[in-house]
Write a protein that holds these residues in place. Structure first.
Motif, PDB file in Angstrom:
ATOM      1  N   PHE A 122     -10.000   8.448   2.271  1.00 45.78           N
ATOM      2  CA  PHE A 122      -9.267   7.992   3.584  1.00 45.78           C
ATOM      3  C   PHE A 122      -8.203   9.227   3.974  1.00 45.78           C
ATOM      4  CE2 PHE A 122      -9.601   3.291   1.899  1.00 45.78           C
ATOM      5  CZ  PHE A 122     -10.383   3.121   2.686  1.00 45.78           C
ATOM      6  N   THR A 123      -7.766   9.181   5.057  1.00 48.50           N
ATOM      7  CA  THR A 123      -6.916  10.312   5.586  1.00 48.50           C
ATOM      8  C   THR A 123      -5.859   9.557   6.252  1.00 48.50           C
ATOM      9  OG1 THR A 123      -8.164  11.019   7.473  1.00 48.50           O
ATOM     10  CG2 THR A 123      -8.625  12.175   5.371  1.00 48.50           C
ATOM     11  N   ARG A 124      -4.723  10.180   6.303  1.00 50.70           N
ATOM     12  CA  ARG A 124      -3.464   9.681   7.447  1.00 50.70           C
ATOM     13  C   ARG A 124      -2.587  10.858   7.501  1.00 50.70           C
ATOM     14  NH1 ARG A 124      -1.139   4.707   8.633  1.00 50.70           N
ATOM     15  NH2 ARG A 124      -3.265   3.888   8.349  1.00 50.70           N
ATOM     16  N   SER A 125      -2.469  11.051   8.698  1.00 50.80           N
ATOM     17  CA  SER A 125      -1.539  12.220   9.065  1.00 50.80           C
ATOM     18  C   SER A 125      -0.052  11.710   8.931  1.00 50.80           C
ATOM     19  CB  SER A 125      -1.611  12.479  10.528  1.00 50.80           C
ATOM     20  OG  SER A 125      -2.998  13.116  10.585  1.00 50.80           O
ATOM     21  N   PHE A 126       0.689  12.471   8.121  1.00 50.85           N
ATOM     22  CA  PHE A 126       2.040  11.911   7.805  1.00 50.85           C
ATOM     23  C   PHE A 126       3.133  13.140   7.337  1.00 50.85           C
ATOM     24  CE2 PHE A 126       5.156  10.840   4.180  1.00 50.85           C
ATOM     25  CZ  PHE A 126       5.992   9.789   4.883  1.00 50.85           C
ATOM     26  N   ALA A 127       4.217  13.269   7.978  1.00 46.30           N
ATOM     27  CA  ALA A 127       5.083  14.268   7.656  1.00 46.30           C
ATOM     28  C   ALA A 127       4.444  15.798   7.796  1.00 46.30           C
ATOM     29  CB  ALA A 127       5.587  14.275   6.230  1.00 46.30           C
ATOM     30  N   GLY A 128       3.646  15.723   9.069  1.00 49.56           N
ATOM     31  CA  GLY A 128       3.306  16.959   9.582  1.00 49.56           C
ATOM     32  C   GLY A 128       1.951  17.680   8.715  1.00 49.56           C
ATOM     33  N   GLN A 129       1.376  16.877   8.112  1.00 52.14           N
ATOM     34  CA  GLN A 129       0.122  17.244   7.234  1.00 52.14           C
ATOM     35  C   GLN A 129      -0.777  15.974   7.223  1.00 52.14           C
ATOM     36  OE1 GLN A 129       2.143  18.974   4.080  1.00 52.14           O
ATOM     37  NE2 GLN A 129       3.288  16.987   4.163  1.00 52.14           N
ATOM     38  N   ASP A 130      -2.131  16.147   6.748  1.00 56.19           N
ATOM     39  CA  ASP A 130      -2.875  15.278   6.347  1.00 56.19           C
ATOM     40  C   ASP A 130      -2.988  14.900   4.938  1.00 56.19           C
ATOM     41  OD1 ASP A 130      -3.735  14.847   9.003  1.00 56.19           O
ATOM     42  OD2 ASP A 130      -5.600  15.915   8.704  1.00 56.19           O
ATOM     43  N   TRP A 131      -2.915  13.489   4.849  1.00 53.43           N
ATOM     44  CA  TRP A 131      -3.035  13.186   3.418  1.00 53.43           C
ATOM     45  C   TRP A 131      -4.311  12.482   2.953  1.00 53.43           C
ATOM     46  CZ3 TRP A 131       1.749  13.016   0.036  1.00 53.43           C
ATOM     47  CH2 TRP A 131       2.779  13.553   0.588  1.00 53.43           C
ATOM     48  N   VAL A 132      -4.900  12.969   1.790  1.00 49.60           N
ATOM     49  CA  VAL A 132      -6.196  12.314   1.538  1.00 49.60           C
ATOM     50  C   VAL A 132      -6.138  11.414   0.379  1.00 49.60           C
ATOM     51  CG1 VAL A 132      -8.428  12.959   0.650  1.00 49.60           C
ATOM     52  CG2 VAL A 132      -7.525  14.485   2.425  1.00 49.60           C
ATOM     53  N   PHE A 133      -6.923  10.639   0.279  1.00 47.18           N
ATOM     54  CA  PHE A 133      -6.680   9.438  -0.719  1.00 47.18           C
ATOM     55  C   PHE A 133      -7.977   8.604  -1.045  1.00 47.18           C
ATOM     56  CE2 PHE A 133      -5.890   4.879  -2.125  1.00 47.18           C
ATOM     57  CZ  PHE A 133      -4.973   5.139  -3.163  1.00 47.18           C
ATOM     58  N   MET A 134      -8.362   8.363  -2.402  1.00 49.43           N
ATOM     59  CA  MET A 134      -9.373   7.526  -2.826  1.00 49.43           C
ATOM     60  C   MET A 134      -8.981   6.784  -4.091  1.00 49.43           C
ATOM     61  SD  MET A 134     -12.238  10.462  -4.344  1.00 49.43           S
ATOM     62  CE  MET A 134     -11.570  11.504  -5.446  1.00 49.43           C
ATOM     63  N   HIS A 135      -9.695   5.490  -4.064  1.00 52.55           N
ATOM     64  CA  HIS A 135      -9.402   4.660  -5.082  1.00 52.55           C
ATOM     65  C   HIS A 135     -10.695   4.000  -5.615  1.00 52.55           C
ATOM     66  CE1 HIS A 135      -8.164   0.035  -5.758  1.00 52.55           C
ATOM     67  NE2 HIS A 135      -7.914   0.832  -6.867  1.00 52.55           N
ATOM     68  N   ASN A 136     -10.772   3.906  -6.944  1.00 54.74           N
ATOM     69  CA  ASN A 136     -11.850   3.222  -7.317  1.00 54.74           C
ATOM     70  C   ASN A 136     -11.201   1.887  -8.452  1.00 54.74           C
ATOM     71  OD1 ASN A 136     -14.524   2.472  -8.596  1.00 54.74           O
ATOM     72  ND2 ASN A 136     -14.272   4.119 -10.057  1.00 54.74           N
ATOM     73  N   GLY A 137     -11.800   0.635  -7.710  1.00 52.22           N
ATOM     74  CA  GLY A 137     -11.313  -0.203  -8.408  1.00 52.22           C
ATOM     75  C   GLY A 137     -10.887  -1.618  -7.445  1.00 52.22           C
ATOM     76  N   ASN A 138     -10.077  -2.564  -7.948  1.00 53.70           N
ATOM     77  CA  ASN A 138      -9.765  -3.648  -7.092  1.00 53.70           C
ATOM     78  C   ASN A 138      -8.140  -3.783  -7.360  1.00 53.70           C
ATOM     79  OD1 ASN A 138     -11.891  -4.411  -5.343  1.00 53.70           O
ATOM     80  ND2 ASN A 138     -13.030  -4.773  -7.223  1.00 53.70           N
ATOM     81  N   LEU A 139      -7.452  -4.317  -6.267  1.00 49.91           N
ATOM     82  CA  LEU A 139      -6.083  -4.506  -6.270  1.00 49.91           C
ATOM     83  C   LEU A 139      -6.021  -5.941  -5.852  1.00 49.91           C
ATOM     84  CD1 LEU A 139      -4.482  -1.323  -5.397  1.00 49.91           C
ATOM     85  CD2 LEU A 139      -4.741  -2.156  -7.614  1.00 49.91           C
ATOM     86  N   ILE A 159       6.987   7.399  -0.337  1.00 47.86           N
ATOM     87  CA  ILE A 159       7.555   8.829  -0.342  1.00 47.86           C
ATOM     88  C   ILE A 159       8.659   9.058   1.179  1.00 47.86           C
ATOM     89  CG2 ILE A 159       6.498  11.132   0.763  1.00 47.86           C
ATOM     90  CD1 ILE A 159       4.088  10.353  -0.854  1.00 47.86           C
ATOM     91  N   GLN A 160       8.080   8.359   1.931  1.00 51.49           N
ATOM     92  CA  GLN A 160       9.234   8.212   3.383  1.00 51.49           C
ATOM     93  C   GLN A 160      10.645   7.616   2.919  1.00 51.49           C
ATOM     94  OE1 GLN A 160       8.788   5.085   6.546  1.00 51.49           O
ATOM     95  NE2 GLN A 160       8.602   7.359   7.861  1.00 51.49           N
ATOM     96  N   ASP A 161      10.720   6.429   2.154  1.00 52.15           N
ATOM     97  CA  ASP A 161      11.821   5.985   1.617  1.00 52.15           C
ATOM     98  C   ASP A 161      12.745   6.898   0.840  1.00 52.15           C
ATOM     99  OD1 ASP A 161      10.974   3.758   3.081  1.00 52.15           O
ATOM    100  OD2 ASP A 161      10.350   2.771   0.909  1.00 52.15           O
ATOM    101  N   ALA A 162      11.830   7.730   0.017  1.00 50.54           N
ATOM    102  CA  ALA A 162      12.592   8.766  -0.688  1.00 50.54           C
ATOM    103  C   ALA A 162      13.117  10.023  -0.096  1.00 50.54           C
ATOM    104  CB  ALA A 162      11.579   9.264  -1.823  1.00 50.54           C
ATOM    105  N   GLY A 163      12.755   9.978   1.012  1.00 47.36           N
ATOM    106  CA  GLY A 163      13.163  11.122   2.200  1.00 47.36           C
ATOM    107  C   GLY A 163      12.308  12.431   1.838  1.00 47.36           C
ATOM    108  N   ALA A 164      10.970  12.245   1.165  1.00 48.52           N
ATOM    109  CA  ALA A 164      10.442  13.421   0.970  1.00 48.52           C
ATOM    110  C   ALA A 164       9.265  13.667   2.013  1.00 48.52           C
ATOM    111  CB  ALA A 164       9.703  13.385  -0.288  1.00 48.52           C
ATOM    112  N   ARG A 165       8.790  14.842   2.138  1.00 52.69           N
ATOM    113  CA  ARG A 165       7.713  15.167   2.841  1.00 52.69           C
ATOM    114  C   ARG A 165       6.501  15.880   2.141  1.00 52.69           C
ATOM    115  NH1 ARG A 165       9.522  15.783   8.158  1.00 52.69           N
ATOM    116  NH2 ARG A 165       7.725  16.818   8.758  1.00 52.69           N
ATOM    117  N   THR A 166       6.393  15.975   0.874  1.00 54.87           N
ATOM    118  CA  THR A 166       5.399  16.494   0.233  1.00 54.87           C
ATOM    119  C   THR A 166       5.604  15.715  -1.045  1.00 54.87           C
ATOM    120  OG1 THR A 166       6.388  18.478  -0.729  1.00 54.87           O
ATOM    121  CG2 THR A 166       5.325  18.848   1.351  1.00 54.87           C
ATOM    122  N   LEU A 167       4.317  15.870  -1.927  1.00 51.61           N
ATOM    123  CA  LEU A 167       4.287  15.154  -3.439  1.00 51.61           C
ATOM    124  C   LEU A 167       5.320  16.167  -4.255  1.00 51.61           C
ATOM    125  CD1 LEU A 167       0.293  14.599  -3.438  1.00 51.61           C
ATOM    126  CD2 LEU A 167       2.387  12.990  -3.862  1.00 51.61           C
TER     127      LEU A 167
END
Length: 629
Positions: A99-116, A151-159
């Motif tokens: 998955f990708t999501r634009s956030f804080a001026g950049q695209d974030w990429v994410f993948m997950h293996n499993g079930n929650l 990340i937004q709650d922490a006031g951060a823009r990058t990891l």
């Protein structure tokens, strides 16, 4: 426990732009009905912050994947995410990972293996921003927006702006809700988490150059770093299955690994930490030994040490104004600063096939005399009479020019010195003038003075470009922090390059060392200097000696003259880095000569004008710590 969909994931973090050949494998086994595998691939073209994603939710083979990777120029990136989903039906592009999501001026990429547990996850995701609503219906995308919300709650823009332990805590919250093998990236940093409840496995390996054409193959995928431009790339690779070649480490449940530019920068488990002893346990024996070396018995030494400590406490902040470094006797936390005393002998023997009728020599064998190094006694003995001229060269080195006109077939040069090395308080980089980030700002006259230590050795432009990419990878993964970048270079050369005597020569360039990943101390010093200069940090070559002692972990270069690098840091001064041993220069090193390169600081050199023939050379160095009783 929810049953996992059988999936394979593969993630790469390279130290520079790369284009690996990737082929994802579909697991063997019967398929039922309309079930398909599907695959997804994400990367950041040309290292931009905009991600490119290629997906096929209904694939039965990897033909479409290979077609997506056919444009090699557009496929070059430092981050790659790949996933093959196990058999399932009804998936569309919205539900196909990564998955990708634009956030804080950049695209974030994410993948997950499993079930929650999706219901529990929905309650956990309390940030109801309209920009953090999932588009699809999967628990995986909900986990992504949960992390972005934190990340937004922490006031951060990058990891990189999020504290590592805080980030691990967020993954831990997801880990409590089911199986949570996850990877997320903002285009620079890659975070990989292996869930405690995972029903699959996750492995990682750091692949070091030079790379050959050999492909890496596992049950989940195969890849090769075969592009000629990627021969010297370093990669940290994560995979659901270990590959048949290379050293692969299985991640532990609940482990988070944070990677940047091809290197692991943090993990909450199995972190490699040097064995250290608390300062309170280190100081007393060292202090007692040093005092004993000055003529005290053990009881007197302990009493004297206590008296000194009490006096220092009474002095308060007086040491703050001490100009002579040797007079500073404690660190800010009160730990004693004590000198170490060394007896050093450097002997060089020349033997010739024929008589030498006339020769001249330059000897740079006198250790430096400054605020942290004191030469108590030093002598130079030569077996053949000659005329000497003593002078200080433009780098501040003490030189002896020696001319011999009396014929000889052998010459022995022996220098012996008794040297004190004083300890210094740790550097304080908090002052604004002591610049902590790259690039460093220099005044025009500073640039002019430092120009000799900023120029590179003449090399082909393609080689310099390759070294620039390598140098920038250190700066990028350390957030352009000056000291962290320099320490990373120092440790990486020590860890990734092999010390092999005789593998190089005086004509070996920094690129040659970079390409072969082997050399000796002068080669590693030259490479460090080259990388520092490429980052705009003045660097020079230092020749001297290192004391390894009986208990020293790394004994490299203990029986000969040694070489390391020194960099100039504004409002701090010259500081030494020893990439051969992966350490900062402190009280184990005796400093002798310095210069732009080896030729400026070589301990002995000369020219034979008549005679000589074939030469045999023998060098012997002994360095012992002296404890007087």
């Amino acid at each position: 426990m929810l049953s996992d969909i059988s999936s394979d994931i593969l993630a790469f973090s390279f130290d520079g732009l790369s284009s690996p050949t990737i082929d994802l494998k579909f697991r063997a086994g019967p398929q039922k009905g309309d079930h398909t595998h599907g695959w997804g691939l994400a990367w950041y073209p040309a290292d931009t912050r905009a991600a490119m994603v290629a997906k096929d939710p209904a694939a039965r083979d990897t033909v479409s994947l290979k077609d997506a990777m056919s444009d090699w120029e557009g496929f070059r990136s430092t981050i790659f995410f790949c996933k093959v989903r196990g058999a399932a039906s009804g998936y569309t592009h919205l539900e196909t990972q990564p998955f990708t999501r634009s956030f804080a001026g950049q695209d974030w990429v994410f993948m997950h293996n499993g079930n929650l547990d999706k219901n529990a996850l929905s309650k956990l995701h309390h940030n109801k921003s309209i920009f953090l609503e999932p588009l699809g219906r999967t628990d995986s995308e909900l986990a992504l927006v949960f992390l972005l919300g934190r990340i937004q709650d922490a006031g951060a823009r990058t990891l990189a702006e999020v504290d590592h332990k805080v980030l691990a805590g967020w993954f831990g919250q997801l880990d409590d809700l089911g199986s949570a093998d996850m990877a997320i990236s903002d285009g620079v940093t890659l975070c990989v988490f292996y869930g405690s409840n995972s029903q699959s496995e996750l492995y990682y390996s750091r692949l070091k150059p030079p790379h050959e054409d050999e492909a890496f193959t596992s049950d989940a995928a195969s890849f090769a770093i075969s592009n000629p431009r990627d021969t010297f790339r370093t990669a940290l690779v994560f995979s659901s299955s270990p590959f048949q070649t290379g050293e692969w480490t299985k991640m532990q449940g609940g482990q988070l690994i944070i990677a940047r530019r091809g290197s692991m920068v943090w993990t909450n488990k199995d972190a490699v930490k040097p064995k250290t002893t608390p300062a309170s346990q280190q100081v007393a024996p060292a202090a007692t030994a040093a005092l004993r070396s000055r003529g005290f018995n053990e009881a007197q030494a302990q009493s004297q040490q206590l008296s000194i400590a009490q006096s220092l406490q009474q002095m308060g902040n007086v040491s703050k104004y001490v100009i002579n470094t040797r007079s500073i006797t404690q660190t800010p936390d009160g730990s004693p600063l004590l000198y170490r005393l060394y007896d050093l002998v450097h002997s060089t023997e020349y033997a010739y096939e024929k008589l030498v009728e006339h020769s001249t020599h330059i000897f740079r064998l006198l250790p430096v005399e400054d605020q942290t190094q004191e030469v108590i006694h030093s002598t130079l003995s030569l077996s053949v009479e000659g005329e000497d001229v003593r002078f200080e060269d433009v780098f501040g080195n003490q030189n002896i020019h020696y001319s011999i006109i009396k014929p000889y077939k052998s010459l022995t040069v022996s220098a012996r010195s008794l040297v004190k090395i004083y300890a210094s308080p740790p550097d304080d980089y908090r002052h604004a003038r002591r610049q902590a980030t790259i690039p460093i700002s220099w005044m025009p006259w500073q640039n002019q003075m430092m120009e000799p230590y900023m120029l590179l050795l003449e090399m082909p432009e393609t080689q310099i470009s390759e070294l620039m990419i390598y140098a920038q990878s250190f700066s990028e993964r350390n957030g352009r922090n000056l000291m962290e970048t320099l320490n990373d270079i120092n440790q990486t050369i020590y860890r990734d390059f092999s010390y092999i005597p005789g593998s190089t020569s005086l004509s070996t360039t920094p690129f040659d060392v970079y390409a072969s990943r082997k050399g000796v101390c002068q080669d590693f010093a030259n490479l460090f200097i080259c990388l520092a200069r490429l980052l705009g940090v003045p660097a020079r070559y230092r020749m001297g000696y290192i004391y390894t002692g009986a208990n020293y972990e790394n004994k490299i270069q203990s029986d000969a003259s040694h070489a390391w690098a020194e960099v100039y840091i504004p409002y701090i001064g010259w500081r030494g880095f020893d990439p051969t041993n992966g350490i900062m220069v402190t009280q184990d090193h005796i400093r002798v000569a310095c210069g732009r390169n080896y030729l400026d600081a070589t301990p002995t050199s000369g020219t034979i004008y008549r005679g000589g023939g074939k030469e045999r050379l023998r060098v012997q160095v002994t360095m012992n710590e002296v404890f007087q009783t």
